[in-house]
Design a protein around this motif. Structure first.
Motif, PDB file in Angstrom:
ATOM      1  N   THR A 139       0.859  -1.184   0.000  1.00  0.00           N
ATOM      2  CA  THR A 139       0.000   0.000   0.000  1.00  0.00           C
ATOM      3  C   THR A 139       0.898   1.237   0.000  1.00  0.00           C
ATOM      4  OG1 THR A 139      -0.085  -0.221   2.380  1.00  0.00           O
ATOM      5  CG2 THR A 139      -1.994  -1.010   1.142  1.00  0.00           C
ATOM      6  N   GLU A 140       0.329   2.337  -0.485  1.00  0.00           N
ATOM      7  CA  GLU A 140       1.062   3.605  -0.574  1.00  0.00           C
ATOM      8  C   GLU A 140       1.648   3.975   0.802  1.00  0.00           C
ATOM      9  OE1 GLU A 140       1.759   5.266  -3.212  1.00  0.00           O
ATOM     10  OE2 GLU A 140       2.686   6.925  -2.103  1.00  0.00           O
ATOM     11  N   GLU A 141       0.886   3.703   1.854  1.00  0.00           N
ATOM     12  CA  GLU A 141       1.299   4.091   3.202  1.00  0.00           C
ATOM     13  C   GLU A 141       2.622   3.435   3.600  1.00  0.00           C
ATOM     14  OE1 GLU A 141      -1.699   3.242   2.298  1.00  0.00           O
ATOM     15  OE2 GLU A 141      -3.115   4.747   3.020  1.00  0.00           O
ATOM     16  N   SER A 171       3.690   0.313  -5.431  1.00  0.00           N
ATOM     17  CA  SER A 171       2.545   0.800  -4.658  1.00  0.00           C
ATOM     18  C   SER A 171       1.274   0.530  -5.443  1.00  0.00           C
ATOM     19  CB  SER A 171       2.672   2.301  -4.407  1.00  0.00           C
ATOM     20  OG  SER A 171       1.426   2.790  -3.949  1.00  0.00           O
ATOM     21  N   CYS A 189       4.819   1.612   1.320  1.00  0.00           N
ATOM     22  CA  CYS A 189       5.694   1.100   0.254  1.00  0.00           C
ATOM     23  C   CYS A 189       7.164   1.527   0.390  1.00  0.00           C
ATOM     24  CB  CYS A 189       5.111   1.393  -1.129  1.00  0.00           C
ATOM     25  SG  CYS A 189       5.280   3.065  -1.654  1.00  0.00           S
ATOM     26  N   GLY A 240      -1.666   1.653  -4.319  1.00  0.00           N
ATOM     27  CA  GLY A 240      -2.608   2.716  -3.959  1.00  0.00           C
ATOM     28  C   GLY A 240      -2.788   2.764  -2.453  1.00  0.00           C
ATOM     29  N   SER A 241      -3.484   3.792  -2.000  1.00  0.00           N
ATOM     30  CA  SER A 241      -3.700   3.928  -0.560  1.00  0.00           C
ATOM     31  C   SER A 241      -4.596   2.806  -0.042  1.00  0.00           C
ATOM     32  CB  SER A 241      -4.354   5.282  -0.261  1.00  0.00           C
ATOM     33  OG  SER A 241      -4.906   5.249   1.031  1.00  0.00           O
TER      34      SER A 241
END
Ligand code: AMP
Ligand code: MG
Length: 355
Positions: free
Chosen positions: A277-279, A291, A281, A293-294
């Motif tokens: 996840t973006e958080e 990533s 990566c 995505g969130s």
């Protein structure tokens, strides 16, 4: 076979090219085209030779039935022998859109299209290119995803070209699709209606219209001892070439576990990819970290999933680890596809006593 590739912008559906593509379908040819879910590989749904060609082009087992795409409500009655009230209700609520209904078939639909079943899967897509093409093709387009059987479904035309060039007559490149995962499938030949494949239209959304809705429990578990009700769901799907493992648990534990596993695999000569996840990566160390995505943007995760699996193939990654995602709402569909891509290989850290 020479495959004609044409570019059509969604905002400006080129009538001349779509008419030409419609003629190809009417004459028994195959055309790949964008829909709002994934790219479809279209053939005339009422022509058994077209259905056979679709199975051959994809290398798809012929007991895995095709979804028939229509563009007008009045065309439904021609291909099904009965339209239950529930069908009208959910059509009103979700068509055109990413919902497929299983209904009893009429004599018009050949068994080649339905994989030998007496039922037929029907969907009315919302994508303007798909709708125009169906109209020009005479109303009934059988279209599974436009990938070689077993590979991730294409969400951009590049991967349709990779899989289908030389095997079909035409490919319409309409850019990236909106949703990125296949339609929700609901069986209306049983009561209560049963969801056979999760998608963008969630059980909750369907329950709001239909009241009680059941779910095929094989969608999330490999240990039910039962065959999935949608024949296609029993096959390994969406699989990247590298071995994919899903790691579930607290974010921090998942991070530690994957980093440790990745380091060990790299030591053994593997090329390791991570779906993060973006958080999180930037916290991973592996050969390729992507990533998706969130964690909170399910629509981004869905749209990116198949592309990322294909990119790992391109980069010749041999081991892939993915974070797990919430199984709520649309997240159900994401996890269902990820589980299939991983052949249900899941490490659940919360079930482990120690790391
Ligand atoms: P695809 O077009 O590749 O997204 O796959 C279509 C899915 O719909 C497969 O999982 C099929 O097994 C399922 N399907 C199509 N027709 C039927 C039907 N008559 N009954 C149950 N499942 C169906
Ligand atoms: Mg498919």
């Amino acid at each position: 076979m020479e495959t004609k590739i044409v570019l059509i912008a969604q905002e400006e559906p080129r009538e001349d090219l779509l008419r030409e593509a419609g003629e190809v379908l009417k004459n028994g040819g195959l055309v790949a085209f964008p829909t709002e879910t994934v790219y479809g590989l279209g053939g005339d749904a009422l022509n058994k030779d077209s259905a056979r060609k679709i199975y051959a082009a994809k290398g798809r087992p012929s007991d895995n039935p095709l979804i028939v795409h229509i563009s007008r409500m009045e065309d439904l009655t021609d291909i099904v022998s009965q339209v239950p009230r529930e069908a009208l209700k959910i059509a009103e609520a979700f068509w055109p859109g990413p919902l497929t209904m299983i209904l009893p078939k009429s004599d018009k639909v050949p068994y080649e299209t339905t994989g030998g079943l007496d039922t037929v899967a029907v969907r009315m897509p919302s994508h303007p290119i798909a709708r125009k093409l169906i109209e020009y093709a005479g109303g009934y387009v059988a279209a599974p995803s436009a990938n070689v059987s077993g590979k991730p479904s294409p969400t951009v035309a590049k991967y349709v070209v990779e899989d289908m060039q030389g095997r079909i007559d035409m490919i319409i490149d309409g850019g990236e699709v909106g949703i990125g995962l296949e339609s929700t499938i609901i069986d209306l030949t049983v009561f209560p209606p049963q969801i056979l494949r999760p998608g963008y239209i969630t059980p909750k959304m369907l329950e709001q219209v239909l009241g009680r809705v059941d779910e095929d429990e094989t969608m999330f578990r490999a240990d039910t001892g039962q065959a999935p009700k949608a024949p296609g769901m029993k096959y390994r799907h969406y699989a990247p070439k590298g071995e994919l493992t899903i790691v579930q648990g607290d974010a921090e534990d998942v991070l530690v576990y994957i980093n440790r596993q990745a380091a060990a695999d790299i030591q053994c000569g593997h090329k390791v990819g991570v779906i993060a996840t973006e958080e999180l990566c930037r916290e991973y160390s592996a050969d390729v970290v992507k990533s998706i995505g969130s964690r909170h943007a399910e629509e981004d995760i869905a749209r990116n999933l198949y592309r990322i699996l294909r990119e790992f193939d391109e980069e010749q990654v041999t081991r892939i680890y993915s974070e797990g995602f919430a199984v709520e709402g649309f997240g159900q569909a994401i996890m269902n596809r990820l589980l299939k891509a991983a052949g249900h290989k899941v490490i659940n850290l919360s079930e482990k006593d120690s790391l």
